[in-house]
Design an enzyme around this catalytic site. Sequence first.
Site, PDB file in Angstrom:
ATOM      1  N   GLY A 118      -1.524   6.457  -2.588  1.00 45.69           N
ATOM      2  CA  GLY A 118      -2.660   6.353  -3.503  1.00 45.69           C
ATOM      3  C   GLY A 118      -3.748   5.461  -2.914  1.00 45.69           C
ATOM      4  N   HIS A 119      -3.328   4.294  -2.377  1.00 44.53           N
ATOM      5  CA  HIS A 119      -4.301   3.392  -1.749  1.00 44.53           C
ATOM      6  C   HIS A 119      -4.966   4.062  -0.543  1.00 44.53           C
ATOM      7  CE1 HIS A 119      -1.558   0.181  -3.506  1.00 44.53           C
ATOM      8  NE2 HIS A 119      -2.726  -0.137  -4.009  1.00 44.53           N
TER       9      HIS A 119
ATOM     10  N   SER B 201       2.399   4.178  -7.566  1.00 47.11           N
ATOM     11  CA  SER B 201       2.182   2.801  -7.984  1.00 47.11           C
ATOM     12  C   SER B 201       3.099   1.906  -7.167  1.00 47.11           C
ATOM     13  CB  SER B 201       2.531   2.666  -9.471  1.00 47.11           C
ATOM     14  OG  SER B 201       2.698   1.306  -9.807  1.00 47.11           O
TER      15      SER B 201
ATOM     16  N   ARG C  67       4.524  -0.526  -8.299  1.00 42.30           N
ATOM     17  CA  ARG C  67       5.637  -0.881  -9.202  1.00 42.30           C
ATOM     18  C   ARG C  67       6.736   0.187  -9.223  1.00 42.30           C
ATOM     19  NH1 ARG C  67       1.246  -3.362 -12.450  1.00 42.30           N
ATOM     20  NH2 ARG C  67       1.692  -5.588 -12.551  1.00 42.30           N
TER      21      ARG C  67
ATOM     22  N   LEU D  28       0.812  -1.211   0.000  1.00 38.69           N
ATOM     23  CA  LEU D  28       0.000   0.000   0.000  1.00 38.69           C
ATOM     24  C   LEU D  28       0.853   1.272   0.000  1.00 38.69           C
ATOM     25  CD1 LEU D  28      -2.683  -1.143   2.610  1.00 38.69           C
ATOM     26  CD2 LEU D  28      -2.716  -1.418   0.120  1.00 38.69           C
TER      27      LEU D  28
END
Length: 280
Positions: free
Chosen positions: A14-15, A184, A186, A11
């Site tokens: 953004g989450h 992200s 990633r 997380l």
Amino acid sequence: CIGFVPTMGYLHAGHLSLLRAARRRGGKAGKVVVSIYVNPTQFGPKEDFPSYPRDLKRDLNLCRTEGVDAVFAPRDKEMYPGKTGSRRCESADGPRFDKRGYSTYVVEEQLSQGMEGAARPGHFRGVTTVVAKLFNIVLPDVAVFGAKDWQQAAIIKRMVADLNFPLKIVVAPIVREPDGVAMSSRNKYLVGNLRPQAAVLRRSIQVVRQTVAIAKKPVFAPKLKARVRQIVKAAPAARLDYVEFFDPETLKPATKVAHGTHMALAVFIGKTRLIDNSWL
Ligand code: PAF
């Protein structure tokens, strides 16, 4: 009211913004449920399923701090039971599990054709399947998705309407790093001089937005695509996967781009594939 945020974990801010959106929707008496599950059926055979960042302990701590009411973190064998354990197999239409234990998939056939759907065969079939399963398990009143995966959110909205899921979908805005890179999980892969190069996605969007804003009439999409190709090429480790202009609701590609058209792109930075999108 149950507000649900499906995630693949690791997380980030953004989450957390999705969790807060779920909390706002549910009001004081509402409950927020988060799922953490790296869904194998949405990854292609050569994609980053094995290396996708995972840190359940850290995620649980973050959920606790954010006041999340329940976390659902299933194992593969709970989501995709199989006689041989949960063995992931490949097939022509995407990754699947041992058919003797699991053989039902949910497929959206229109909005999932282009962009991420074309670049990642079987990806959305995995997403709609797992999200439908999660909706049936959690039974939320509201589910919150991030606008970074614009096409995914459009497909989920369509699935919910088509299959009569009794819940509302909320799409929360993209949260960005100080240099404009969309948050992200990633981004963790971007080490050393790769990280600053990730800014080419945002830069491409800004240049296109400015071009469209100052143009007196709609701009031809191929011209803007060529400009994006140029911008991406300027970053040595970057390779454009696709850039598309489209209607934000129907996702129908636009040949002429104007104020209100949506733009999405996918770019490899080294081996890491990043996506971004924006309303123009
Ligand atoms: O957006 C994601 O993180 C995933 O695609 C989702 C919606 C959690 C399904 O696995």
